[in-house]
Design an enzyme around this catalytic site. Sequence first.
Site, PDB file in Angstrom:
ATOM      1  N   ASN A   1      -4.807   1.765  -2.063  1.00 53.98           N
ATOM      2  CA  ASN A   1      -5.284   0.379  -2.177  1.00 53.98           C
ATOM      3  C   ASN A   1      -5.897   0.094  -3.543  1.00 53.98           C
ATOM      4  O   ASN A   1      -6.263  -1.041  -3.832  1.00 53.98           O
ATOM      5  CB  ASN A   1      -6.278   0.030  -1.056  1.00 53.98           C
ATOM      6  CG  ASN A   1      -7.639   0.638  -1.273  1.00 53.98           C
ATOM      7  OD1 ASN A   1      -7.779   1.617  -1.993  1.00 53.98           O
ATOM      8  ND2 ASN A   1      -8.642   0.069  -0.653  1.00 53.98           N
ATOM      9  N   LYS A  17       0.805  -1.227   0.000  1.00 52.47           N
ATOM     10  CA  LYS A  17       0.000   0.000   0.000  1.00 52.47           C
ATOM     11  C   LYS A  17       0.842   1.282   0.000  1.00 52.47           C
ATOM     12  O   LYS A  17       0.420   2.297  -0.524  1.00 52.47           O
ATOM     13  CB  LYS A  17      -0.968   0.001   1.188  1.00 52.47           C
ATOM     14  CG  LYS A  17      -2.110  -0.999   1.000  1.00 52.47           C
ATOM     15  CD  LYS A  17      -3.106  -0.927   2.143  1.00 52.47           C
ATOM     16  CE  LYS A  17      -4.254  -1.890   1.898  1.00 52.47           C
ATOM     17  NZ  LYS A  17      -5.274  -1.828   2.953  1.00 52.47           N
ATOM     18  N   ASP A  19     -10.387   2.554   1.533  1.00 51.90           N
ATOM     19  CA  ASP A  19     -10.748   1.966   2.840  1.00 51.90           C
ATOM     20  C   ASP A  19     -11.610   2.923   3.672  1.00 51.90           C
ATOM     21  O   ASP A  19     -12.635   2.523   4.231  1.00 51.90           O
ATOM     22  CB  ASP A  19      -9.490   1.612   3.649  1.00 51.90           C
ATOM     23  CG  ASP A  19      -8.852   0.320   3.185  1.00 51.90           C
ATOM     24  OD1 ASP A  19      -9.457  -0.388   2.362  1.00 51.90           O
ATOM     25  OD2 ASP A  19      -7.730   0.013   3.650  1.00 51.90           O
TER      26      ASP A  19
HETATM   27  P1  NAP Z   1      -2.184  -2.680  11.530  1.00 53.48           P
HETATM   28  O1  NAP Z   1      -1.768  -1.589  10.619  1.00 53.48           O
HETATM   29  O2  NAP Z   1      -1.241  -3.777  11.829  1.00 53.48           O
HETATM   30  O3  NAP Z   1      -2.641  -1.997  12.936  1.00 53.48           O
HETATM   31  C1  NAP Z   1      -2.988  -2.798  14.034  1.00 53.48           C
HETATM   32  C2  NAP Z   1      -3.514  -1.920  15.149  1.00 53.48           C
HETATM   33  O4  NAP Z   1      -3.921  -2.778  16.234  1.00 53.48           O
HETATM   34  C3  NAP Z   1      -2.457  -0.977  15.739  1.00 53.48           C
HETATM   35  O5  NAP Z   1      -3.094   0.179  16.228  1.00 53.48           O
HETATM   36  C4  NAP Z   1      -1.891  -1.802  16.903  1.00 53.48           C
HETATM   37  O6  NAP Z   1      -1.312  -1.027  17.930  1.00 53.48           O
HETATM   38  C5  NAP Z   1      -3.164  -2.456  17.409  1.00 53.48           C
HETATM   39  N1  NAP Z   1      -2.901  -3.674  18.153  1.00 53.48           N
HETATM   40  C6  NAP Z   1      -2.408  -4.849  17.683  1.00 53.48           C
HETATM   41  N2  NAP Z   1      -2.300  -5.757  18.663  1.00 53.48           N
HETATM   42  C7  NAP Z   1      -2.726  -5.125  19.795  1.00 53.48           C
HETATM   43  C8  NAP Z   1      -2.812  -5.522  21.160  1.00 53.48           C
HETATM   44  N3  NAP Z   1      -2.457  -6.749  21.564  1.00 53.48           N
HETATM   45  N4  NAP Z   1      -3.291  -4.628  22.066  1.00 53.48           N
HETATM   46  C9  NAP Z   1      -3.650  -3.386  21.674  1.00 53.48           C
HETATM   47  N5  NAP Z   1      -3.574  -2.940  20.396  1.00 53.48           N
HETATM   48  C10 NAP Z   1      -3.109  -3.808  19.467  1.00 53.48           C
HETATM   49  O7  NAP Z   1      -3.513  -3.393  11.005  1.00 53.48           O
HETATM   50  P2  NAP Z   1      -4.734  -2.753  10.172  1.00 53.48           P
HETATM   51  O8  NAP Z   1      -4.533  -3.021   8.751  1.00 53.48           O
HETATM   52  O9  NAP Z   1      -4.948  -1.362  10.628  1.00 53.48           O
HETATM   53  O10 NAP Z   1      -5.939  -3.707  10.651  1.00 53.48           O
HETATM   54  C11 NAP Z   1      -6.438  -3.641  11.953  1.00 53.48           C
HETATM   55  C12 NAP Z   1      -7.741  -4.444  12.078  1.00 53.48           C
HETATM   56  O11 NAP Z   1      -8.697  -3.944  11.156  1.00 53.48           O
HETATM   57  C13 NAP Z   1      -7.590  -5.928  11.750  1.00 53.48           C
HETATM   58  O12 NAP Z   1      -8.415  -6.623  12.656  1.00 53.48           O
HETATM   59  C14 NAP Z   1      -8.136  -6.057  10.348  1.00 53.48           C
HETATM   60  O13 NAP Z   1      -8.705  -7.315  10.075  1.00 53.48           O
HETATM   61  C15 NAP Z   1      -9.223  -4.982  10.342  1.00 53.48           C
HETATM   62  N6  NAP Z   1      -9.475  -4.410   9.003  1.00 53.48           N
HETATM   63  C16 NAP Z   1     -10.755  -4.447   8.522  1.00 53.48           C
HETATM   64  C17 NAP Z   1     -11.033  -3.892   7.276  1.00 53.48           C
HETATM   65  C18 NAP Z   1     -12.437  -3.934   6.725  1.00 53.48           C
HETATM   66  O14 NAP Z   1     -12.614  -3.681   5.524  1.00 53.48           O
HETATM   67  N7  NAP Z   1     -13.430  -4.205   7.543  1.00 53.48           N
HETATM   68  C19 NAP Z   1     -10.006  -3.289   6.526  1.00 53.48           C
HETATM   69  C20 NAP Z   1      -8.710  -3.257   7.061  1.00 53.48           C
HETATM   70  C21 NAP Z   1      -8.441  -3.823   8.311  1.00 53.48           C
HETATM   71  P3  NAP Z   1       0.242  -0.552  17.848  1.00 53.48           P
HETATM   72  O15 NAP Z   1       0.270   0.550  16.825  1.00 53.48           O
HETATM   73  O16 NAP Z   1       0.537  -0.068  19.222  1.00 53.48           O
HETATM   74  O17 NAP Z   1       1.025  -1.753  17.444  1.00 53.48           O
END
Ligand code: NAP
Length: 286
Positions: free
Chosen positions: A94, A73, A109
């Site tokens: 994306n 991305k 997104d």
């Molecule tokens: P990402 O860039 O890896 O970000 C992950 C986020 O979760 C960060 O803020 C991280 O905090 C936090 N996190 C991870 N483990 C944690 C823990 N144990 N305790 C507290 N915070 C935690 O991932 P992303 O792409 O943003 O995706 C995040 C979520 O959104 C996933 O569940 C994904 O499946 C979902 N999602 C859904 C869609 C949709 O279309 N519905 C689209 C994209 C993503 P830190 O920054 O402190 O590490």
Amino acid sequence: MKDSINARTKLVGLFADPCTHSNSPRIHNKSFIELGINMVYLSFQVNEKNIKEAITALKTFKMVGANLSMPNKKLAIPYLDKLSPEAKLIGAVNTIVNHNGVLTGYMTDGIGYIESLRQESINIKDKKVTTAGAGGAATAICIQSALEGAREISIFNRTEENAKIIVGKINENTDCKASYYSLYDKKALRKEIEDSQVFINTTNIGMGKYEDQSIIEDPTYFREDLIVVDIIYSPEKTKMLKMAEDKGCKTINGLGMLINQGAASFKLWTGKDMPIDYIKDLWNRS
Ligand code: NAP
């Protein structure tokens, strides 16, 4: 109804690694067939080693465009000709559209998230939003919400680096007021949720190895007139959404965001609306 590939079939690609788990090929190909559009959507394993060649191939093969997922991305940006305003501000892409050899990058997104709220009759304009998480999805969601007129956004995250980048971009480029708080500051979390109309979980808490956890552990953080969103769509109802539902909140999961971000890409490539009800129906039956 067109359901066969021929010499005039146009190609759309997914560039990702891993590339075999995505639902996008199914969603787009079913939509192409349903609307009689002579396009096909295929998945390609693309990462930092071959992203440049993959993007060049969009021009070589006169492809309609592509979706980008992990890890591409941000990596793709230097190879594109133009960026949409939201992609520029978010700093990630994306969706690529090939307009007669000119490649433009978009980020759908956040657009998909806003549209999923709109379909539930929720308008983000003038609302205060509290967000848990500051990763890639949160960046798109928070910046798009600010561009759509959200009044205030409070971002809670474990680590501060990315959260502060999002806050800076919003405060410098929009009329929305954004602030960062530590996720461990429970007093501030309760207070900000109390003042908000929408709470959204964008962390991984609630899925996979965290399925039995909720980012909000105490149900008294929620009240009946709070809208609670979890962008996780599998499980369909996270522990947090169940808790919010028990408190009488309106709840929304991530399926609408997933389908609507795809629908926004589909519209950019085809000029047509994705048959969303048909796709949701297929999803619920699978
Ligand atoms: P990402 O860039 O890896 O970000 C992950 C986020 O979760 C960060 O803020 C991280 O905090 C936090 N996190 C991870 N483990 C944690 C823990 N144990 N305790 C507290 N915070 C935690 O991932 P992303 O792409 O943003 O995706 C995040 C979520 O959104 C996933 O569940 C994904 O499946 C979902 N999602 C859904 C869609 C949709 O279309 N519905 C689209 C994209 C993503 P830190 O920054 O402190 O590490």
